[in-house]
Design a protein around this motif. Sequence first.
Motif: not given
Length: 122
Positions: A98-99, A102, A105-106, A117-118, A120-122
């Motif tokens: 996940r890290k 995130c 995909s910043k 991104r939402r 994946w909870k980024c």
Amino acid sequence: MQNKMFSPSEGFSQEGNPFSVTSCGRRRNDGSPLEKRKRKPDVRKTTKGKNRNFRTTKEGAGMTSKGVKAYRRKNPGSKLKTAVTGKVKPGSKAAKRRKSFCARSKGWTGERGKAARRRWKC
């Protein structure tokens, strides 16, 4: 009858050869142009209906598990996985995945990117 010698300056020209020639003069064999094989068209990537492979932006974009399986079938050796959406232990493989996602995909500013991104909870 006269015997004509081959001279390198003239080169050898082969009329009617169906294979294309590379810049160095070799023949390129990209499969026989004599046999035109009919390929099945790829299935359309879709976000609607029963056989969909992608989620809508409202659902968080990204691929469905069925879509991931279809991709892996077409691309043997692929290690594609679905999104990490649940609660994970800090430092676990899933948390690291996940890290990494995130961080990668910043810069995504499109609607689907933001939705993914939402999810994946980024």
